[in-house]
Design a protein around this motif. Structure first.
Motif, PDB file in Angstrom:
ATOM      1  N   LEU A   1       0.838  -1.208   0.000  1.00 13.05           N
ATOM      2  CA  LEU A   1       0.000   0.000   0.000  1.00 13.05           C
ATOM      3  C   LEU A   1       0.874   1.259   0.000  1.00 13.05           C
ATOM      4  N   SER A   2       1.496   1.523  -1.136  1.00 12.01           N
ATOM      5  CA  SER A   2       2.477   2.598  -1.237  1.00 12.01           C
ATOM      6  C   SER A   2       1.851   3.979  -1.021  1.00 12.01           C
ATOM      7  N   GLU A   3       2.706   4.926  -0.640  1.00 16.35           N
ATOM      8  CA  GLU A   3       2.252   6.305  -0.432  1.00 16.35           C
ATOM      9  C   GLU A   3       1.714   6.903  -1.723  1.00 16.35           C
ATOM     10  N   GLN A   4       2.352   6.562  -2.859  1.00 12.18           N
ATOM     11  CA  GLN A   4       1.895   7.095  -4.144  1.00 12.18           C
ATOM     12  C   GLN A   4       0.444   6.685  -4.402  1.00 12.18           C
ATOM     13  N   PHE A   5       0.157   5.403  -4.152  1.00 13.05           N
ATOM     14  CA  PHE A   5      -1.210   4.933  -4.386  1.00 13.05           C
ATOM     15  C   PHE A   5      -2.196   5.625  -3.448  1.00 13.05           C
ATOM     16  N   LEU A   6      -1.847   5.731  -2.175  1.00 17.50           N
ATOM     17  CA  LEU A   6      -2.753   6.355  -1.214  1.00 17.50           C
ATOM     18  C   LEU A   6      -3.012   7.814  -1.561  1.00 17.50           C
ATOM     19  N   GLU A   7      -2.013   8.497  -2.084  1.00 15.27           N
ATOM     20  CA  GLU A   7      -2.199   9.889  -2.499  1.00 15.27           C
ATOM     21  C   GLU A   7      -3.100   9.973  -3.731  1.00 15.27           C
ATOM     22  N   GLU A   8      -2.948   9.026  -4.656  1.00 16.92           N
ATOM     23  CA  GLU A   8      -3.812   8.999  -5.848  1.00 16.92           C
ATOM     24  C   GLU A   8      -5.262   8.782  -5.449  1.00 16.92           C
ATOM     25  N   ILE A   9      -5.478   7.906  -4.506  1.00 15.59           N
ATOM     26  CA  ILE A   9      -6.831   7.649  -4.022  1.00 15.59           C
ATOM     27  C   ILE A   9      -7.389   8.886  -3.321  1.00 15.59           C
ATOM     28  N   ARG A  10      -6.565   9.561  -2.538  1.00 12.89           N
ATOM     29  CA  ARG A  10      -7.003  10.743  -1.785  1.00 12.89           C
ATOM     30  C   ARG A  10      -7.549  11.826  -2.728  1.00 12.89           C
ATOM     31  N   HIS A  11      -6.951  11.969  -3.897  1.00  9.79           N
ATOM     32  CA  HIS A  11      -7.336  13.034  -4.819  1.00  9.79           C
ATOM     33  C   HIS A  11      -8.250  12.548  -5.947  1.00  9.79           C
ATOM     34  N   LEU A  12      -8.761  11.321  -5.835  1.00  9.81           N
ATOM     35  CA  LEU A  12      -9.657  10.792  -6.860  1.00  9.81           C
ATOM     36  C   LEU A  12     -10.961  11.580  -6.887  1.00  9.81           C
ATOM     37  N   GLN A  13     -11.438  11.905  -8.089  1.00 12.33           N
ATOM     38  CA  GLN A  13     -12.668  12.703  -8.232  1.00 12.33           C
ATOM     39  C   GLN A  13     -13.889  11.934  -7.741  1.00 12.33           C
ATOM     40  N   HIS A  14     -13.921  10.645  -8.024  1.00 13.11           N
ATOM     41  CA  HIS A  14     -15.086   9.815  -7.660  1.00 13.11           C
ATOM     42  C   HIS A  14     -14.920   9.345  -6.212  1.00 13.11           C
ATOM     43  N   LYS A  15     -15.410  10.131  -5.256  1.00 14.92           N
ATOM     44  CA  LYS A  15     -15.153   9.876  -3.837  1.00 14.92           C
ATOM     45  C   LYS A  15     -15.782   8.570  -3.342  1.00 14.92           C
ATOM     46  N   ASN A  16     -17.003   8.265  -3.792  1.00 14.55           N
ATOM     47  CA  ASN A  16     -17.650   7.022  -3.352  1.00 14.55           C
ATOM     48  C   ASN A  16     -16.863   5.806  -3.834  1.00 14.55           C
ATOM     49  N   LEU A  17     -16.371   5.898  -5.055  1.00 17.78           N
ATOM     50  CA  LEU A  17     -15.551   4.821  -5.593  1.00 17.78           C
ATOM     51  C   LEU A  17     -14.234   4.715  -4.830  1.00 17.78           C
ATOM     52  N   ALA A  18     -13.673   5.855  -4.444  1.00 16.71           N
ATOM     53  CA  ALA A  18     -12.430   5.850  -3.662  1.00 16.71           C
ATOM     54  C   ALA A  18     -12.628   5.117  -2.341  1.00 16.71           C
ATOM     55  N   VAL A  19     -13.764   5.380  -1.673  1.00 21.36           N
ATOM     56  CA  VAL A  19     -14.074   4.692  -0.414  1.00 21.36           C
ATOM     57  C   VAL A  19     -14.129   3.180  -0.643  1.00 21.36           C
ATOM     58  N   GLU A  20     -14.844   2.777  -1.712  1.00 28.28           N
ATOM     59  CA  GLU A  20     -15.009   1.351  -1.981  1.00 28.28           C
ATOM     60  C   GLU A  20     -13.672   0.687  -2.300  1.00 28.28           C
ATOM     61  N   MET A  21     -12.839   1.376  -3.080  1.00 27.72           N
ATOM     62  CA  MET A  21     -11.529   0.811  -3.416  1.00 27.72           C
ATOM     63  C   MET A  21     -10.661   0.657  -2.173  1.00 27.72           C
ATOM     64  N   LEU A  22     -10.644   1.675  -1.327  1.00 29.76           N
ATOM     65  CA  LEU A  22      -9.864   1.582  -0.088  1.00 29.76           C
ATOM     66  C   LEU A  22     -10.389   0.468   0.808  1.00 29.76           C
ATOM     67  N   LYS A  23     -11.712   0.400   0.902  1.00 27.41           N
ATOM     68  CA  LYS A  23     -12.327  -0.642   1.747  1.00 27.41           C
ATOM     69  C   LYS A  23     -11.916  -2.030   1.259  1.00 27.41           C
ATOM     70  N   LYS A  24     -12.029  -2.250  -0.053  1.00 34.24           N
ATOM     71  CA  LYS A  24     -11.699  -3.569  -0.599  1.00 34.24           C
ATOM     72  C   LYS A  24     -10.214  -3.878  -0.424  1.00 34.24           C
ATOM     73  N   LEU A  25      -9.371  -2.876  -0.652  1.00 34.27           N
ATOM     74  CA  LEU A  25      -7.943  -3.112  -0.540  1.00 34.27           C
ATOM     75  C   LEU A  25      -7.514  -3.385   0.902  1.00 34.27           C
ATOM     76  N   LEU A  26      -8.055  -2.616   1.834  1.00 38.53           N
ATOM     77  CA  LEU A  26      -7.724  -2.859   3.251  1.00 38.53           C
ATOM     78  C   LEU A  26      -8.274  -4.209   3.702  1.00 38.53           C
ATOM     79  N   ALA A  27      -9.483  -4.534   3.249  1.00 33.19           N
ATOM     80  CA  ALA A  27     -10.063  -5.838   3.607  1.00 33.19           C
ATOM     81  C   ALA A  27      -9.197  -6.959   3.051  1.00 33.19           C
ATOM     82  N   GLY A  28      -8.668  -6.769   1.829  1.00 34.35           N
ATOM     83  CA  GLY A  28      -7.776  -7.771   1.259  1.00 34.35           C
ATOM     84  C   GLY A  28      -6.488  -7.907   2.052  1.00 34.35           C
ATOM     85  N   LYS A  29      -5.955  -6.767   2.466  1.00 31.96           N
ATOM     86  CA  LYS A  29      -4.751  -6.769   3.295  1.00 31.96           C
ATOM     87  C   LYS A  29      -4.988  -7.513   4.611  1.00 31.96           C
ATOM     88  N   LEU A  30      -6.144  -7.249   5.254  1.00 32.47           N
ATOM     89  CA  LEU A  30      -6.460  -7.892   6.529  1.00 32.47           C
ATOM     90  C   LEU A  30      -6.737  -9.382   6.344  1.00 32.47           C
TER      91      LEU A  30
END
Length: 794
Positions: free
Chosen positions: A598-627
């Motif tokens: 979960l690199s800083e570059q990726f997290l910054e790209e997600i932070r500035h994504l225009q589609h905020k609801n999609l950003a939430v879902e992507m983060l949720k899925k990625l963190l759930a995958g990590k866990l």
């Protein structure tokens, strides 16, 4: 294993059989009416197996009315010889002569009379036709049970019919069969019963033993519904002439074409000339190709074309391959389309190349049944219309007059269950609808409502689902998807995903459900005008749903810009059907994350994504995958962060946090995980040692009271001892669990682990040890199984 309807039918049939074969019995066992596709052949196997056991091994005679059906059913029985406790045999002739004995053939008479009991004998009904005069008895034994497959056919004629020219009287096979086996008992199996005054299946065999109709089979998901689509093509004849032909072909005896051609030669020839006219076949070929290809975009599968004659079948084949020459191949093992028919040496050359023996038909049958084989379309006249199961077949194109039970048997070729196939379709090019309605009068009331459903009903259902989805999306403009820009279309899908993810959870579920129902409904009507008009909208909703379903990390390979564009182009060329999804990371040009980093570059790209609801879902899925990955090795850590993740998401769902705020919360969580991973790496411990270290330090007070070096030593020794002593079965053996507890307690005391935390630490360590034991194969060489007494070494 028998299905419930087979189990109960066989039990009732055996009971009826015992009554029928008794001295005072009437030898009419009854009729089992189980619809096509419900496993009728296996029901016969189960029934025969039960008779062998319950009735002291009687002789079973299985009667069919066609050689190909005899072969198919014999094959099913032959594969079940263990259940039947004997090998079935096929009768080749009625009675052996010296030449046939030398040829190694079986005679029906001989098979019946070489035994006093036992035996399963297969024969065709034609062997019971007398050469002249009366039919002689083949055996007078009472312990003979006759099973008649397709009992609605060829099983009538107790009354004589007189030829007015010759005065010769002839009876039907029902009488001849019973003359040949005068003391046998009879049971009929059918999927299409007949009940007329002069032809009645129950009158011949006895009352219905068990009824499993088409409606019940659909409800049990043993078969699928059958839909009717009218695409009649009429050419080269005026309406008055067509009206005459309509009347004439009603009189043609379907199913016995050779007889019909003699008796109604002029009527059949006139109809055949119209149906087979070159202009009409050109139109027919064009429509079939277009309809099939359109449907294939929505659902992969196979189809059958039923032609009126062998000549029309071959001419239609030529017209189709003129449109799609790449479908043709002379090799029987290759090609997308084939003609399946019998032939004769006198056939014209253009017919002969489409005929062949049993080996050719078997090869084509196996290819047709294989979903992965390129053979997709077959053209038949009579072959494969009964007893031929191809689950992937979803459409039958009918261009041949059919009626009654022959029509019903033919159309049920498309009602087999296969993957997500929502139904079978009958496409009518010649006008069989009235015949279909008449044929259905012999079926249950429920079947009349659920078979041959007008395609307009399916169209209305598709339009209803589409309107619901358009209503859900009324605040989101997805018109860019209808344009020509691949990038705009892909972004419209991304925007739609973002819109759905901004809806309440219940509405998100509703969207996914309606999108799935729309996809299934559209498959059925994809070849209609309405289906084609709605296709782009349907594809859009299918794509949004499918991409939401598949949203995740995928592989870790970063693709080049040209690779991304190639993938999007390929995707959109397929119109994005339900199996295809937009790659969100590629489309948004975001670095594909490695869940372990979960690199800083990726997290910054997600932070500035225009589609905020999609950003939430992507983060949720990625963190759930990590866990999820973490859970396999470190129970305490995965539980701690799972709780934090769920807490943040619950606040978001309850609207305590905005999508921007929850994104920040999830990014903070990702950084916490990242930081803790880095700290663990600095400890110089193995993965298992880190897991026990985490279990021991879950309480911050412990870290304050004990030196880190001591905690590391405990973690290392715990790992070493548990690895050495854990067994695969220790979690189910009370003595082994007790020994493990003693081992952990002793170790904690030795190192002065705080007493107030020992009980909690003990339970946590044991839970982690249980997780470790599930991965015991990873370090099998280091493991030592506990002895039977559950003693572990220190």
């Amino acid at each position: 294993m028998a299905a419930y309807h087979q189990y109960y039918a066989v039990k009732k049939a055996v009971s009826n059989t015992k009554q029928a074969v008794a001295v005072e019995g009437d030898r009419k066992i009854g009729v089992i009416w189980h619809t096509q596709g419900s496993g009728k052949s296996f029901s016969m196997v189960f029934y025969t197996g039960a008779l062998v056991k319950e009735l002291n091994n009687p002789t079973i005679v299985v009667v069919t009315d066609r050689n190909d059906l005899d072969d198919q059913l014999f094959s099913t029985f032959a594969k079940s010889s263990d259940l039947l406790r004997q090998e079935p045999k096929q009768a080749d002739v009625r009675k052996l002569t010296d030449p046939t004995k030398q040829a190694g053939q079986n005679g029906l008479f001989d098979l019946l009379n070489e035994r006093e009991s036992g035996g399963i004998i297969f024969t065709t009904i034609q062997k019971f036709s007398p050469l002249e005069g009366e039919m002689a008895a083949l055996t007078e034994r009472r312990n003979v049970i006759v099973i008649v497959d397709e009992a609605h056919r060829s099983q009538y004629g107790f009354d004589a019919k007189t030829d007015l020219e010759t005065g010769v009287q002839k009876f039907g096979y029902a009488k001849y069969l019973r003359d040949a086996l005068p003391n046998a008992s009879f049971i009929g199996f059918t999927g299409t019963p007949i009940e007329f005054e002069d032809k009645s299946t129950p009158a011949v065999f006895g009352n219905y033993i068990d009824v499993y109709d088409m409606t019940q089979a659909v409800e049990d998901e043993a078969t699928v519904k059958i839909f009717y689509e009218n695409r009649i093509i009429r050419l080269d004849v005026d309406e008055s002439e067509w009206a005459k032909i309509d009347k004439e072909f009603e009189d043609i005896i379907e199913g016995h074409e050779e007889t019909a051609r003699e008796k109604y030669k002029s009527q059949w020839s006139r109809l055949e000339a119209v149906v087979g006219s070159p202009n009409r076949l050109k139109m027919l070929a064009k429509d079939i190709v277009e309809h099939y290809e359109t449907k294939s975009q929505s659902m992969a599968g196979k189809a059958m074309i039923v032609a009126m004659s062998r000549k029309i079948a071959v001419n239609l084949y030529d017209e189709i391959i003129a449109i799609r020459p790449e479908w043709h191949n002379d090799d029987v093992d290759k090609g997308v389309i084939k003609v399946v028919m019998t032939g004769a040496a006198s056939d014209e050359e253009n017919l002969q190349k489409h005929t062949g023996g049993k080996q050719r038909r078997d090869t084509l049958a196996n290819r047709m049944k294989d979903p992965a084989d390129e053979l997709q379309l077959v053209i038949v006249r009579d072959m494969w219309l009964t007893g031929f199961d191809v689950p992937p077949m979803h459409t039958m194109y009918i261009d041949k007059p059919m009626k009654g039970h022959n029509l019903m048997q033919a159309i049920t070729r498309v009602n087999r269950v296969f993957k997500d196939k929502p139904g079978g379709a009958i496409v009518d090019y010649i006008g069989i609808f009235e015949s279909l309605k008449k044929a259905l009068r012999q079926y249950t009331d429920k079947d009349r409502q659920t078979t041959g459903i007008d395609m307009n009903v399916a169209v209305a259902l598709m339009e209803e689902k589409l309107e619901v989805l358009k209503g859900i999306f009324h605040k989101f403009n997805y018109s860019a998807y209808m344009g020509s820009s691949n990038k705009d279309r892909a972004m419209a899908i991304i925007g739609g995903m973002n819109f759905v993810l901004g809806l309440p959870l219940e509405e998100q579920k509703e969207f996914k459900q309606f999108a799935m129902e729309l996809a299934k409904a559209h498959v059925l009507v994809s070849g209609t005008y309405e289906g084609k008009e709605a296709k782009a909208h349907v594809d859009y909703f299918k794509s949004v749903r499918a991409t939401l379903q598949k949203l995740g990390t995928g592989d870790n390979k970063k693709r080049s810009k040209s690779e991304i564009e190639a993938r999007v182009d390929q995707l959109l060329e397929k119109s994005i059907i339900s199996q295809d999804v937009v790659d969100v990371f590629d489309t948004l040009n975001i670095e594909r994350p490695d869940v372990s980093i979960l690199s800083e570059q990726f997290l910054e790209e997600i932070r500035h994504l225009q589609h905020k609801n999609l950003a939430v879902e992507m983060l949720k899925k990625l963190l759930a995958g990590k866990l999820k990955v973490m859970e396999r090795s470190n129970l305490v850590k995965s539980e701690r962060y799972s709780e934090k993740l769920n807490r943040a998401l619950n606040k978001y769902r309850n609207q305590s946090l905005t999508n921007v705020q929850v994104i920040e919360e999830l990014i903070r969580l990702a950084y916490q995980i990242k930081k803790e991973d880095e700290q663990e790496n600095s400890l110089g411990l193995s993965k298992d040692e880190v897991a026990f270290y985490t279990a021991l330090t879950d309480n911050e007070k412990v870290k304050e009271m004990m030196a880190d070096e001591t905690l590391i030593l405990i973690a290392q020794e715990l790992t070493s001892k548990i690895r050495a002593n854990v067994s695969v079965d220790w979690t189910v053996r009370k003595d082994a669990q007790a020994a493990m507890r003693r081992l952990v307690k002793r170790l904690l005391k030795e190192y002065g682990y705080p007493p107030f935390q020992q009980k909690i630490a003990l339970e946590t360590v044991l839970r982690q040890a249980e997780l470790m034991s599930s991965n015991v194969s990873d370090w099998k060489s280091q493991q030592q199984i506990a002895d039977p007494q559950g003693t572990y070494r220190d």
